[in-house]
Design an enzyme around this catalytic site. Structure first.
Site, short mmCIF file in Angstrom:
data_model
loop_
_atom_site.label_atom_id
_atom_site.label_comp_id
_atom_site.label_asym_id
_atom_site.label_seq_id
_atom_site.Cartn_x
_atom_site.Cartn_y
_atom_site.Cartn_z
N HIS A 69 108.08 44.69 -50.54
CA HIS A 69 107.84 45.63 -51.62
C HIS A 69 108.46 46.98 -51.26
O HIS A 69 108.68 47.29 -50.08
CB HIS A 69 106.35 45.79 -51.86
CG HIS A 69 105.73 44.56 -52.46
ND1 HIS A 69 104.43 44.52 -52.86
CD2 HIS A 69 106.25 43.34 -52.75
CE1 HIS A 69 104.16 43.33 -53.37
NE2 HIS A 69 105.25 42.58 -53.29
N GLU A 71 107.23 49.97 -51.27
CA GLU A 71 106.37 50.79 -50.42
C GLU A 71 106.47 50.36 -48.96
O GLU A 71 106.58 51.18 -48.05
CB GLU A 71 104.89 50.68 -50.84
CG GLU A 71 104.63 50.95 -52.29
CD GLU A 71 104.62 49.68 -53.14
OE1 GLU A 71 105.65 48.96 -53.18
OE2 GLU A 71 103.60 49.41 -53.78
N CYS A 97 100.23 47.02 -54.54
CA CYS A 97 99.37 45.84 -54.37
C CYS A 97 98.39 46.12 -53.22
O CYS A 97 98.50 47.14 -52.51
CB CYS A 97 100.21 44.60 -54.08
SG CYS A 97 100.97 44.60 -52.44
N CYS A 100 100.21 46.50 -49.74
CA CYS A 100 100.87 47.79 -49.58
C CYS A 100 99.85 48.92 -49.47
O CYS A 100 100.07 49.88 -48.73
CB CYS A 100 101.85 48.04 -50.72
SG CYS A 100 103.33 47.00 -50.61
#
Length: 139
Positions: A69, A71, A97, A100
């Site tokens: 992801h 992040e 999410c 993260c």
């Protein structure tokens, strides 16, 4: 929130959206910027790990399990640079999410600004539980 901070948030979010364009993912392109003292200290977008093919989805258009992801990419970059993300702000084009969110908490990030609500909001809920300021900035 004051007008000056709101203007900065809008600008950094626009930059995060532009950064998302670097993603090779087809289903969703996500960008992230890590800001500290009005400086970009890291950036990221969703995609495969370094050295892997730039194909995020399988033949059924499902994201491959090893796709990172945005992040996570930004936090990994700051860790490799030996800089600190303590008290920084993360701008990300989609809500984090749960996985993260855990990284964000551990990285010492104190503020998260996101621009699109994901269908599962447990990451945002965890950030709020950790007393991290979370701002939804619709775009």
């Amino acid at each position: 929130m004051n007008e000056k901070q709101n203007n900065l948030d809008q600008r950094y979010m626009r930059m995060a959206r532009i950064w998302a364009e670097n993603s090779y993912c087809e289903r969703r392109k996500v960008g992230a910027l890590l800001i500290k003292d009005k400086m970009i200290i890291s950036d990221g977008y969703n995609g495969t790990p370094s050295g892997f093919e730039n194909i995020c989805e399988d033949e059924n258009n499902v994201s491959k399990p090893y796709v990172l992801h945005a992040e996570a990419n930004a936090i990994s970059k700051i860790a490799r640079s030996h800089n600190s993300s303590d008290n920084s702000t993360l701008y990300v084009t989609a809500s984090p999410c749960i996985e993260c969110a855990k990284l964000i908490i551990q990285a010492g990030i104190k503020r998260v600004v996101y621009g699109e609500k994901y269908r599962i909001m447990d990451g945002v809920e965890l950030l709020e539980r950790a007393n991290i300021e979370v701002v939804f900035l619709e775009f």
